[in-house]
Design a protein around this motif. Structure first.
Motif, PDB file in Angstrom:
ATOM      1  N   GLY A   1       2.949  10.525   7.004  1.00 49.26           N
ATOM      2  CA  GLY A   1       2.348   9.228   6.676  1.00 49.26           C
ATOM      3  C   GLY A   1       3.362   8.123   6.894  1.00 49.26           C
ATOM      4  O   GLY A   1       4.193   7.835   6.035  1.00 49.26           O
TER       5      GLY A   1
ATOM      6  N   GLY B   1       3.079   4.697   7.629  1.00 45.70           N
ATOM      7  CA  GLY B   1       2.465   3.365   7.686  1.00 45.70           C
ATOM      8  C   GLY B   1       3.451   2.292   7.250  1.00 45.70           C
ATOM      9  O   GLY B   1       4.657   2.428   7.417  1.00 45.70           O
ATOM     10  N   HIS B   2       2.898   1.222   6.657  1.00 43.06           N
ATOM     11  CA  HIS B   2       3.742   0.103   6.223  1.00 43.06           C
ATOM     12  C   HIS B   2       4.888   0.573   5.324  1.00 43.06           C
ATOM     13  O   HIS B   2       5.994   0.051   5.396  1.00 43.06           O
ATOM     14  CB  HIS B   2       2.902  -0.919   5.447  1.00 43.06           C
ATOM     15  CG  HIS B   2       1.913  -1.645   6.305  1.00 43.06           C
ATOM     16  ND1 HIS B   2       0.556  -1.541   6.130  1.00 43.06           N
ATOM     17  CD2 HIS B   2       2.095  -2.466   7.352  1.00 43.06           C
ATOM     18  CE1 HIS B   2      -0.057  -2.287   7.026  1.00 43.06           C
ATOM     19  NE2 HIS B   2       0.846  -2.857   7.790  1.00 43.06           N
TER      20      HIS B   2
ATOM     21  N   PHE C   1       5.443  13.231  10.784  1.00 43.37           N
ATOM     22  CA  PHE C   1       4.107  13.318  11.387  1.00 43.37           C
ATOM     23  C   PHE C   1       3.220  12.206  10.830  1.00 43.37           C
ATOM     24  O   PHE C   1       3.254  11.887   9.652  1.00 43.37           O
ATOM     25  CB  PHE C   1       3.448  14.671  11.111  1.00 43.37           C
ATOM     26  CG  PHE C   1       2.052  14.728  11.672  1.00 43.37           C
ATOM     27  CD1 PHE C   1       1.855  14.793  13.053  1.00 43.37           C
ATOM     28  CD2 PHE C   1       0.941  14.650  10.838  1.00 43.37           C
ATOM     29  CE1 PHE C   1       0.564  14.782  13.585  1.00 43.37           C
ATOM     30  CE2 PHE C   1      -0.347  14.649  11.369  1.00 43.37           C
ATOM     31  CZ  PHE C   1      -0.536  14.714  12.736  1.00 43.37           C
TER      32      PHE C   1
ATOM     33  N   MET D   1       3.119   9.988   2.225  1.00 45.90           N
ATOM     34  CA  MET D   1       2.871   8.583   1.874  1.00 45.90           C
ATOM     35  C   MET D   1       1.582   8.178   2.565  1.00 45.90           C
ATOM     36  O   MET D   1       1.587   7.613   3.672  1.00 45.90           O
ATOM     37  CB  MET D   1       4.060   7.732   2.328  1.00 45.90           C
ATOM     38  CG  MET D   1       4.034   6.306   1.777  1.00 45.90           C
ATOM     39  SD  MET D   1       3.702   6.270   0.004  1.00 45.90           S
ATOM     40  CE  MET D   1       4.325   4.693  -0.455  1.00 45.90           C
TER      41      MET D   1
ATOM     42  N   GLN E   1      -6.825  16.097   1.704  1.00 43.41           N
ATOM     43  CA  GLN E   1      -7.003  16.643   3.056  1.00 43.41           C
ATOM     44  C   GLN E   1      -5.692  17.266   3.571  1.00 43.41           C
ATOM     45  O   GLN E   1      -5.702  18.336   4.175  1.00 43.41           O
ATOM     46  CB  GLN E   1      -7.433  15.505   3.975  1.00 43.41           C
ATOM     47  CG  GLN E   1      -7.873  15.926   5.344  1.00 43.41           C
ATOM     48  CD  GLN E   1      -8.100  14.707   6.242  1.00 43.41           C
ATOM     49  OE1 GLN E   1      -7.750  13.579   5.900  1.00 43.41           O
ATOM     50  NE2 GLN E   1      -8.683  14.944   7.389  1.00 43.41           N
ATOM     51  N   VAL E   2      -4.583  16.606   3.293  1.00 41.70           N
ATOM     52  CA  VAL E   2      -3.294  17.092   3.805  1.00 41.70           C
ATOM     53  C   VAL E   2      -2.795  18.315   3.016  1.00 41.70           C
ATOM     54  O   VAL E   2      -2.220  19.237   3.596  1.00 41.70           O
ATOM     55  CB  VAL E   2      -2.243  15.942   3.793  1.00 41.70           C
ATOM     56  CG1 VAL E   2      -0.828  16.472   3.978  1.00 41.70           C
ATOM     57  CG2 VAL E   2      -2.568  14.928   4.894  1.00 41.70           C
TER      58      VAL E   2
ATOM     59  N   SER F   1       2.093   8.569  -2.486  1.00 41.27           N
ATOM     60  CA  SER F   1       0.891   7.739  -2.369  1.00 41.27           C
ATOM     61  C   SER F   1       0.431   7.309  -3.762  1.00 41.27           C
ATOM     62  O   SER F   1       0.708   7.993  -4.744  1.00 41.27           O
ATOM     63  CB  SER F   1      -0.251   8.526  -1.728  1.00 41.27           C
ATOM     64  OG  SER F   1       0.229   9.464  -0.795  1.00 41.27           O
ATOM     65  N   THR F   2      -0.312   6.198  -3.824  1.00 45.02           N
ATOM     66  CA  THR F   2      -0.941   5.797  -5.089  1.00 45.02           C
ATOM     67  C   THR F   2      -2.355   6.358  -5.097  1.00 45.02           C
ATOM     68  O   THR F   2      -3.197   5.928  -4.296  1.00 45.02           O
ATOM     69  CB  THR F   2      -1.002   4.258  -5.214  1.00 45.02           C
ATOM     70  OG1 THR F   2       0.313   3.740  -5.094  1.00 45.02           O
ATOM     71  CG2 THR F   2      -1.588   3.853  -6.552  1.00 45.02           C
TER      72      THR F   2
ATOM     73  N   VAL G   1       5.270   4.446  -5.766  1.00 40.51           N
ATOM     74  CA  VAL G   1       6.377   3.474  -5.718  1.00 40.51           C
ATOM     75  C   VAL G   1       5.900   2.057  -5.973  1.00 40.51           C
ATOM     76  O   VAL G   1       4.731   1.734  -5.777  1.00 40.51           O
ATOM     77  CB  VAL G   1       7.078   3.509  -4.340  1.00 40.51           C
ATOM     78  CG1 VAL G   1       7.564   4.904  -4.010  1.00 40.51           C
ATOM     79  CG2 VAL G   1       6.167   2.989  -3.225  1.00 40.51           C
TER      80      VAL G   1
ATOM     81  N   THR H   1       6.714  -3.636   0.879  1.00 37.66           N
ATOM     82  CA  THR H   1       7.376  -3.262   2.134  1.00 37.66           C
ATOM     83  C   THR H   1       8.827  -3.750   2.147  1.00 37.66           C
ATOM     84  O   THR H   1       9.698  -3.093   2.712  1.00 37.66           O
ATOM     85  CB  THR H   1       6.611  -3.847   3.347  1.00 37.66           C
ATOM     86  OG1 THR H   1       6.287  -5.209   3.066  1.00 37.66           O
ATOM     87  CG2 THR H   1       5.336  -3.095   3.607  1.00 37.66           C
TER      88      THR H   1
HETATM   89  P1  NAD Z   1      -0.808   2.438   5.549  1.00 34.24           P
HETATM   90  O1  NAD Z   1      -2.279   2.472   5.714  1.00 34.24           O
HETATM   91  O2  NAD Z   1      -0.001   1.375   6.213  1.00 34.24           O
HETATM   92  O3  NAD Z   1      -0.170   3.856   5.986  1.00 34.24           O
HETATM   93  C1  NAD Z   1      -0.770   5.096   5.781  1.00 34.24           C
HETATM   94  C2  NAD Z   1      -0.415   5.997   6.961  1.00 34.24           C
HETATM   95  O4  NAD Z   1      -0.940   7.313   6.701  1.00 34.24           O
HETATM   96  C3  NAD Z   1      -1.026   5.524   8.295  1.00 34.24           C
HETATM   97  O5  NAD Z   1      -0.010   5.419   9.268  1.00 34.24           O
HETATM   98  C4  NAD Z   1      -2.034   6.628   8.637  1.00 34.24           C
HETATM   99  O6  NAD Z   1      -2.162   6.850  10.042  1.00 34.24           O
HETATM  100  C5  NAD Z   1      -1.409   7.824   7.938  1.00 34.24           C
HETATM  101  N1  NAD Z   1      -2.352   8.917   7.660  1.00 34.24           N
HETATM  102  C6  NAD Z   1      -3.590   8.848   7.112  1.00 34.24           C
HETATM  103  N2  NAD Z   1      -4.126  10.080   7.004  1.00 34.24           N
HETATM  104  C7  NAD Z   1      -3.208  10.947   7.502  1.00 34.24           C
HETATM  105  C8  NAD Z   1      -3.176  12.358   7.677  1.00 34.24           C
HETATM  106  N3  NAD Z   1      -4.215  13.138   7.309  1.00 34.24           N
HETATM  107  N4  NAD Z   1      -2.071  12.911   8.240  1.00 34.24           N
HETATM  108  C9  NAD Z   1      -1.017  12.142   8.616  1.00 34.24           C
HETATM  109  N5  NAD Z   1      -0.990  10.790   8.488  1.00 34.24           N
HETATM  110  C10 NAD Z   1      -2.087  10.209   7.934  1.00 34.24           C
HETATM  111  O7  NAD Z   1      -0.558   2.402   3.960  1.00 34.24           O
HETATM  112  P2  NAD Z   1       0.766   1.906   3.188  1.00 34.24           P
HETATM  113  O8  NAD Z   1       0.687   0.436   2.962  1.00 34.24           O
HETATM  114  O9  NAD Z   1       1.956   2.516   3.817  1.00 34.24           O
HETATM  115  O10 NAD Z   1       0.485   2.573   1.754  1.00 34.24           O
HETATM  116  C11 NAD Z   1       0.604   3.978   1.554  1.00 34.24           C
HETATM  117  C12 NAD Z   1       0.428   4.251   0.076  1.00 34.24           C
HETATM  118  O11 NAD Z   1       1.437   3.534  -0.672  1.00 34.24           O
HETATM  119  C13 NAD Z   1      -0.924   3.802  -0.494  1.00 34.24           C
HETATM  120  O12 NAD Z   1      -1.368   4.737  -1.435  1.00 34.24           O
HETATM  121  C14 NAD Z   1      -0.597   2.456  -1.137  1.00 34.24           C
HETATM  122  O13 NAD Z   1      -1.496   2.165  -2.192  1.00 34.24           O
HETATM  123  C15 NAD Z   1       0.818   2.687  -1.632  1.00 34.24           C
HETATM  124  N6  NAD Z   1       1.670   1.494  -1.745  1.00 34.24           N
HETATM  125  C16 NAD Z   1       1.678   0.545  -0.768  1.00 34.24           C
HETATM  126  C17 NAD Z   1       2.509  -0.566  -0.919  1.00 34.24           C
HETATM  127  C18 NAD Z   1       2.558  -1.654   0.130  1.00 34.24           C
HETATM  128  O14 NAD Z   1       3.146  -2.722  -0.149  1.00 34.24           O
HETATM  129  N7  NAD Z   1       2.009  -1.445   1.325  1.00 34.24           N
HETATM  130  C19 NAD Z   1       3.327  -0.690  -2.057  1.00 34.24           C
HETATM  131  C20 NAD Z   1       3.331   0.321  -3.006  1.00 34.24           C
HETATM  132  C21 NAD Z   1       2.486   1.415  -2.840  1.00 34.24           C
END
Ligand code: NAD
Length: 298
Positions: free
Chosen positions: A9, A11-12, A31, A65, A74-75, A96-97, A122, A126
């Motif tokens: 995971g 992402g951001h 991955f 994450m 799912q994972v 993850s949250t 967490v 970002t």
């Molecule tokens: P995001 O959507 O930017 O990233 C999630 C990533 O997971 C994506 O790249 C997606 O392609 C990947 N993903 C989804 N399903 C998958 C799978 N089955 N296998 C592999 N990869 C998969 O989300 P984010 O902003 O990084 O947030 C992630 C978590 O952290 C969330 O639960 C969010 O609530 C929490 N969070 C986010 C922030 C923030 O500021 N963005 C702060 C604190 C907590």
């Protein structure tokens, strides 16, 4: 089992967190379903895998994450899930949250298979993920936390052991309910002042040094241009998506119902973010864009 760390995971949040593990000198396999997300990690020296199981099966520690509870289930679960694939003794850390019940269910299943599992959501956004200054709220057993601690230290500054499995999620959901209320309130106060002709930067400085001070006024101002390095000053791109804040406020509402707790301000914030998320592309914009719900167009 190798001394490799798996990170799923990117992402951001996950991408900068994984980069900090690499910077700390750990051997990393990554991955994400989105191949684009893996490129930067690969360039920085991480190995890229074909699937979550592919990178996790020989790792000593696995971080996830992911957006929401359904992605986490799912994972981890099912025939192709991590729980069935990793070796006994592996430490699984889900950052993850998600809802506390899912964390508790997965931790119980993991324990039956001889695996150690922590929920470690967490806070810090970002910016905190990039700077390696995140706060981790950990639920689970001490031995697992002690094994994970050196890696959490590479990504964060504060590590709190909130209690048993699921306790990290409860702490996180309470924190984010408060954050949603504070961000909506800050947007509301700024919009009121500006409607009366005040400069948003001046009003922000006043509130940041007065009793209205909070995380939004200090570090994450929702008004465009008031702070240089926040999503509000780049068209609300990046950061913490409105859709994810709406998810967290929904988790808080569910948690409140399960204990007959009253959370009227949390519910109001959930409704405000739901109204905002339903318009156009707002769900994908940073949550500080809730300002646009209040802002009067000149
Ligand atoms: P995001 O959507 O930017 O990233 C999630 C990533 O997971 C994506 O790249 C997606 O392609 C990947 N993903 C989804 N399903 C998958 C799978 N089955 N296998 C592999 N990869 C998969 O989300 P984010 O902003 O990084 O947030 C992630 C978590 O952290 C969330 O639960 C969010 O609530 C929490 N969070 C986010 C922030 C923030 O500021 N963005 C702060 C604190 C907590």
């Amino acid at each position: 089992m190798s001394n490799t760390i798996a990170f799923i995971g990117l992402g951001h949040m996950g991408k900068p967190m994984a980069l900090n593990l690499l910077k700390a000198g750990h051997s990393l396999k990554v991955f994400d379903l989105n191949a684009e997300a893996m490129k930067e990690l690969q360039e920085a020296g991480a190995q890229v895998g074909e699937s979550a199981v592919d990178i996790a099966k020989e790792a000593q520690m696995v971080f996830t994450m992911l957006p929401a509870g359904r992605h986490v289930r799912q994972v981890y679960e099912g025939e192709n899930g991590l729980l069935q694939a990793v070796a006994p003794g592996t430490v699984l850390v889900d950052c993850s949250t998600i809802d506390a019940q899912t964390s508790q269910d997965l931790a119980a299943k993991a324990a039956k298979l001889g695996l150690l599992m922590l929920d470690a959501p967490v806070s810090g956004g970002t910016g905190g993920a990039i700077a390696g200054t995140l706060t981790f709220m950990v639920g689970g057993e001490d031995p697992a936390l002690e094994k994970a601690r050196p890696y959490l230290d590479a990504m964060g500054k504060n590590i709190f052991h909130a209690g048993k499995a699921g306790a990290g999620q409860v702490a996180k959901i309470c924190n984010n309910m408060l954050l949603g209320i504070l961000m909506a309130g800050t947007a509301e106060a700024l919009a009121l002042g500006v409607a009366h002709g005040l400069d948003p930067a001046v009003l922000s400085s006043i509130m940041a040094r007065s009793s209205g001070r909070n995380w939004a006024t200090e570090l994450y101002n929702p008004w465009p241009g008031v702070m240089p390095d926040v999503p509000a000053s780049r068209d609300y791109q990046g950061g913490f998506a409105t859709g994810l804040m709406l998810k967290d406020l929904g988790l808080a509402a569910d948690a409140a119902v399960s204990q007959n707790s009253a959370t009227p301000l949390g519910e109001l914030a959930r409704n405000l973010f739901a109204l905002h998320a339903a318009q156009g592309q707002n769900a994908g914009l940073d949550f500080s864009s809730i300002l646009n719900l209040y802002r009067q167009k000149s």
